[in-house]
Enzyme design. Structure first.
Site, PDB file in Angstrom:
ATOM      1  N   GLY A 160     -15.500   3.084   3.501  1.00 15.52           N
ATOM      2  CA  GLY A 160     -15.005   3.844   3.476  1.00 15.52           C
ATOM      3  C   GLY A 160     -13.437   3.335   2.132  1.00 15.52           C
ATOM      4  O   GLY A 160     -12.145   3.684   1.719  1.00 15.52           O
ATOM      5  N   GLN A 161     -13.656   2.455   0.739  1.00 11.97           N
ATOM      6  CA  GLN A 161     -13.703   1.965  -0.060  1.00 11.97           C
ATOM      7  C   GLN A 161     -12.998   3.790  -1.415  1.00 11.97           C
ATOM      8  O   GLN A 161     -14.531   4.319  -1.553  1.00 11.97           O
ATOM      9  CB  GLN A 161     -14.508   1.377  -0.755  1.00 11.97           C
ATOM     10  CG  GLN A 161     -13.601   0.528  -2.042  1.00 11.97           C
ATOM     11  CD  GLN A 161     -14.499  -0.528  -2.752  1.00 11.97           C
ATOM     12  OE1 GLN A 161     -16.031  -0.708  -2.805  1.00 11.97           O
ATOM     13  NE2 GLN A 161     -13.835  -1.170  -4.390  1.00 11.97           N
ATOM     14  N   ASN A 194     -12.705  -2.934   2.158  1.00 14.47           N
ATOM     15  CA  ASN A 194     -14.471  -2.017   2.301  1.00 14.47           C
ATOM     16  C   ASN A 194     -14.798  -2.127   1.132  1.00 14.47           C
ATOM     17  O   ASN A 194     -14.109  -2.467   0.893  1.00 14.47           O
ATOM     18  CB  ASN A 194     -13.114  -0.984   2.557  1.00 14.47           C
ATOM     19  CG  ASN A 194     -11.912  -0.411   3.627  1.00 14.47           C
ATOM     20  OD1 ASN A 194     -12.693  -1.261   4.344  1.00 14.47           O
ATOM     21  ND2 ASN A 194     -10.859   0.087   3.085  1.00 14.47           N
ATOM     22  N   HIS A 223      -9.895  -5.008  -3.361  1.00 10.73           N
ATOM     23  CA  HIS A 223      -8.722  -5.781  -2.780  1.00 10.73           C
ATOM     24  C   HIS A 223      -8.953  -5.731  -1.455  1.00 10.73           C
ATOM     25  O   HIS A 223      -9.323  -5.641  -0.709  1.00 10.73           O
ATOM     26  CB  HIS A 223      -8.070  -4.389  -2.695  1.00 10.73           C
ATOM     27  CG  HIS A 223      -8.947  -3.247  -1.989  1.00 10.73           C
ATOM     28  ND1 HIS A 223      -9.465  -2.747  -3.288  1.00 10.73           N
ATOM     29  CD2 HIS A 223      -8.519  -2.240  -1.188  1.00 10.73           C
ATOM     30  CE1 HIS A 223      -9.841  -1.379  -2.672  1.00 10.73           C
ATOM     31  NE2 HIS A 223      -9.521  -1.142  -1.636  1.00 10.73           N
ATOM     32  N   LEU A 224      -7.656  -7.064  -1.383  1.00  7.49           N
ATOM     33  CA  LEU A 224      -7.445  -7.457   0.830  1.00  7.49           C
ATOM     34  C   LEU A 224      -6.142  -6.769   0.922  1.00  7.49           C
ATOM     35  O   LEU A 224      -5.897  -6.793   0.249  1.00  7.49           O
ATOM     36  CB  LEU A 224      -7.950  -8.896   0.234  1.00  7.49           C
ATOM     37  CG  LEU A 224      -7.743  -9.670   1.828  1.00  7.49           C
ATOM     38  CD1 LEU A 224      -8.811  -9.367   3.063  1.00  7.49           C
ATOM     39  CD2 LEU A 224      -7.739 -10.926   1.501  1.00  7.49           C
ATOM     40  N   HIS A 225      -7.086  -6.183   2.358  1.00  9.13           N
ATOM     41  CA  HIS A 225      -6.205  -5.323   2.634  1.00  9.13           C
ATOM     42  C   HIS A 225      -5.372  -6.532   4.073  1.00  9.13           C
ATOM     43  O   HIS A 225      -6.339  -7.091   4.329  1.00  9.13           O
ATOM     44  CB  HIS A 225      -6.764  -4.025   4.018  1.00  9.13           C
ATOM     45  CG  HIS A 225      -7.044  -2.522   3.230  1.00  9.13           C
ATOM     46  ND1 HIS A 225      -5.994  -1.232   3.168  1.00  9.13           N
ATOM     47  CD2 HIS A 225      -8.024  -2.889   2.608  1.00  9.13           C
ATOM     48  CE1 HIS A 225      -6.668  -0.789   2.161  1.00  9.13           C
ATOM     49  NE2 HIS A 225      -8.022  -1.328   1.703  1.00  9.13           N
ATOM     50  N   ASP A 264       0.625  -1.070  -0.051  1.00  5.05           N
ATOM     51  CA  ASP A 264      -0.118  -0.025  -0.127  1.00  5.05           C
ATOM     52  C   ASP A 264       0.735   1.349  -0.003  1.00  5.05           C
ATOM     53  O   ASP A 264       1.648   1.379   0.665  1.00  5.05           O
ATOM     54  CB  ASP A 264      -1.655  -0.112   1.002  1.00  5.05           C
ATOM     55  CG  ASP A 264      -2.266   0.962   1.058  1.00  5.05           C
ATOM     56  OD1 ASP A 264      -3.439   0.834   1.126  1.00  5.05           O
ATOM     57  OD2 ASP A 264      -1.676   2.462   0.740  1.00  5.05           O
ATOM     58  N   ILE A 265       0.829   2.573  -0.435  1.00  8.83           N
ATOM     59  CA  ILE A 265       1.419   3.584  -0.945  1.00  8.83           C
ATOM     60  C   ILE A 265       0.639   4.816   0.117  1.00  8.83           C
ATOM     61  O   ILE A 265       2.193   5.009   0.305  1.00  8.83           O
ATOM     62  CB  ILE A 265       0.842   4.243  -1.986  1.00  8.83           C
ATOM     63  CG1 ILE A 265       2.055   5.076  -2.842  1.00  8.83           C
ATOM     64  CG2 ILE A 265      -0.364   4.677  -2.168  1.00  8.83           C
ATOM     65  CD1 ILE A 265       1.633   5.824  -4.259  1.00  8.83           C
TER      66      ILE A 265
END
Ligand code: AMP
Ligand code: ZN
Length: 115
Positions: A94-95, A88, A101-103, A31-32
């Protein structure tokens, strides 16, 4: 590929990312804006906007996402201590990128409830 989608562009290598894992169906990258020492996003290469857009035929790819996140956690040495996995879905949750995508978060204590 959805030309307007940031994660499709990362999958296509049109935008750079720090790639953690790749196979025919999945990509994982850092993640950036990491929220933990490990914060990796695991995505299907095929564009799916939200969990609400999943079809029964997508069950295998969802399983692969989850198992890959667990495997990356094991590789990073954070599995035994604990890690968090989050999808999300839609703006109120919060998407911000509409390609599922799975955090994978870990490497620090995680609190509950999340914000
Ligand atoms: P979400 O808010 O659940 O849709 O998550 C989107 C995530 O994508 C956020 O954690 C962002 O920090 C992350 N993100 C946005 N742009 C990039 C990028 N170019 N490379 C890697 N991660 C990104
Ligand atoms: Zn996409």
């Amino acid at each position: 590929m959805n030309d307007a989608c940031l994660f499709c562009k990362i999958v296509a290598r049109a935008i750079p990312a720090s790639i953690v894992y790749e196979d025919e169906r999945l990509l994982a990258f850092d993640d950036i804006n990491p929220q933990a020492p490990t914060h990796v996003l695991v995505v299907p290469k095929r564009h799916i906007a939200t969990l609400s857009d999943l079809a029964p035929g997508d069950d295998p790819i969802v399983g692969e996402l989850v198992r890959r996140a667990a495997a990356i956690a094991a590789d990073r040495g954070i599995a035994a201590g604990g890690f968090r996995t989050v999808f999300n879905t839609n703006r109120g949750a919060g998407q911000t990128v509409f390609h599922i995508h799975l955090h994978l978060l870990g490497g620090r204590p995680m609190h509950w409830p999340p914000g």
